[in-house]
Design an enzyme around this catalytic site. Structure first.
Site, PDB file in Angstrom:
ATOM      1  N   ILE A   1     -29.429  -3.284  12.265  1.00 18.54           N
ATOM      2  CA  ILE A   1     -30.670  -3.901  11.832  1.00 18.54           C
ATOM      3  C   ILE A   1     -31.053  -4.973  12.844  1.00 18.54           C
ATOM      4  CG2 ILE A   1     -30.455  -3.375   9.380  1.00 18.54           C
ATOM      5  CD1 ILE A   1     -29.239  -6.059   8.877  1.00 18.54           C
ATOM      6  N   ASP A   2     -32.321  -5.315  12.876  1.00 17.58           N
ATOM      7  CA  ASP A   2     -32.847  -6.205  13.898  1.00 17.58           C
ATOM      8  C   ASP A   2     -32.199  -7.584  13.842  1.00 17.58           C
ATOM      9  OD1 ASP A   2     -34.582  -4.186  14.659  1.00 17.58           O
ATOM     10  OD2 ASP A   2     -36.218  -4.921  13.405  1.00 17.58           O
ATOM     11  N   LYS A   3     -32.252  -8.270  14.965  1.00 18.90           N
ATOM     12  CA  LYS A   3     -31.672  -9.601  15.100  1.00 18.90           C
ATOM     13  C   LYS A   3     -32.131 -10.542  13.987  1.00 18.90           C
ATOM     14  CE  LYS A   3     -31.848 -13.666  18.118  1.00 18.90           C
ATOM     15  NZ  LYS A   3     -32.376 -14.236  19.390  1.00 18.90           N
TER      16      LYS A   3
END
Length: 358
Positions: A165-167
């Site tokens: 999942i994104d930062k």
């Protein structure tokens, strides 16, 4: 001129669709047409020769999990390859291009057994090293965490990613602790049987209570750091997001998003595409006032919320899967983190006390 391969029985995809691993769900998908002059050879040995850097053990694990098809049917490792056979194989997470070093990176574990680890990732933590983030990632922290630990087979435990999942997205992430578990879980992601629900705060109100966004995603030609929906059905990667309204605050709305596919920035790009960028999502234009009045009091209210939640308002709330060894259904939920919860409460109060909200 070579003849194009027919649609793949694993995915019904054409040859052009499977050349690159997806960036959100970490797979390699190979299709190989066996040469007419090929002598009979064990399937695992043949694939080891054809797939550079892939161990025979990983190929055998893929076959055991039903991830290797020959002429459209699942095949065992000892199958004898024949001339003109059409082989399809899905392998999770391509080999690392650079050596990864263990680092003491803190993270929150919510469940662990011999095969899987569930992490509740905090916003701001990069999952996997990449451009601009070669150290200090979750994967570096996992390598440090697993140092000195061994599995059931006595081998050192290693982290194996099956998705990311994104930062600046918070929430649940599933990690495999051995190759066998990784392959089985990868098949579940590949077949879209993994349960994933996200909560997102987005700009604007909705006419409907629920809906589905279907649109192929590709990198934007104007900005390669973001994704956009392409109108060309032959381009991009098929992506489906189901959404449902949870709470309406007039100028912003809390929605639940259920992923049918798992593409890079899928929720962020899909919501932007239908005119509802995520609140404070700078990459997709959500970091400015898109709905509401121009009065200074309202502007100050929104800017205060941006400071409280200095990231896109997206949280991976629910994760469900079949355990790779026991087959038991596993279900996990993560509470909304404090920064996002605080902003939701502020919008809740604003909507309740403001007569100007639509």
């Amino acid at each position: 001129m070579s003849t194009p391969l027919p649609p793949d029985p694993l995915t019904n995809a054409t040859e052009a669709d499977v050349l690159e691993p997806d960036e959100q769900e970490l797979f390699e998908h190979h299709r190989i047409q066996v040469d007419k002059g090929q002598a009979m050879l064990r399937l695992d040995k043949y694939l080891q020769m054809r797939l550079e850097g892939i161990s025979r053990t990983k190929i055998q694990a893929a076959a055991k999990a039903g991830c290797v098809l020959v002429n459209g049917k699942a095949a065992k490792s000892n199958y004898k390859v024949k001339p003109c056979d059409l082989i399809s194989i899905v392998l999770p997470e391509p080999p690392h291009e650079t050596e990864l070093l263990p680092e003491p990176v803190p993270f929150q574990s919510v469940y662990e057994d011999d095969d899987v680890l569930i992490v509740d990732k905090q916003a701001g933590l990069v999952v996997h090293p990449g451009y601009g983030n070669f150290t200090g990632t979750l994967l570096n922290g996992l390598l440090h965490y697993f140092q000195g630990k061994t599995g059931r087979d006595g081998q050192p435990v290693q982290p194996y990613l099956v998705h990311r999942i994104d930062k600046d997205t918070s929430g649940l992430l599933l990690i495999a602790k051995n190759e066998d578990a990784q392959v089985v879980l990868a098949r579940q992601f590949f077949e879209h049987t993994i349960e994933r629900k996200y909560n997102a705060l987005v700009w604007g109100n909705f006419d409907e209570d629920e809906g589905t966004i279907i649109g192929n995603l590709e990198r934007s030609p104007q900005d390669r750091r973001i994704m956009h929906v392409t109108d060309d059905p032959e381009r991009g990667k098929h992506a489906v997001t189901h959404w449902r309204v949870l709470e309406r605050f007039g100028y912003v709305t809390l929605v639940e998003c259920i992923l049918e596919t798992g593409r890079t920035h899928q929720i962020r790009a899909h919501m932007c595409h239908i005119g509802h960028p995520l609140f404070n999502d700078a990459a997709y234009g959500g970091d400015r006032i898109l709905k509401g009045t121009t009065f200074s009091r309202y502007k100050q209210f929104v800017e205060n919320n941006f400071r409280l939640l200095p990231r896109q308002a997206l949280h991976a709330l629910v994760l469900g899967f079949e355990h790779p060894t026991t087959g038991q259904h596993m279900h996990f939920e993560s509470p909304i983190p404090a920064d996002m919860a605080a902003v939701l409460e502020r919008w809740r109060n604003y909507a309740a006390n403001s007569s100007s909200v639509d």
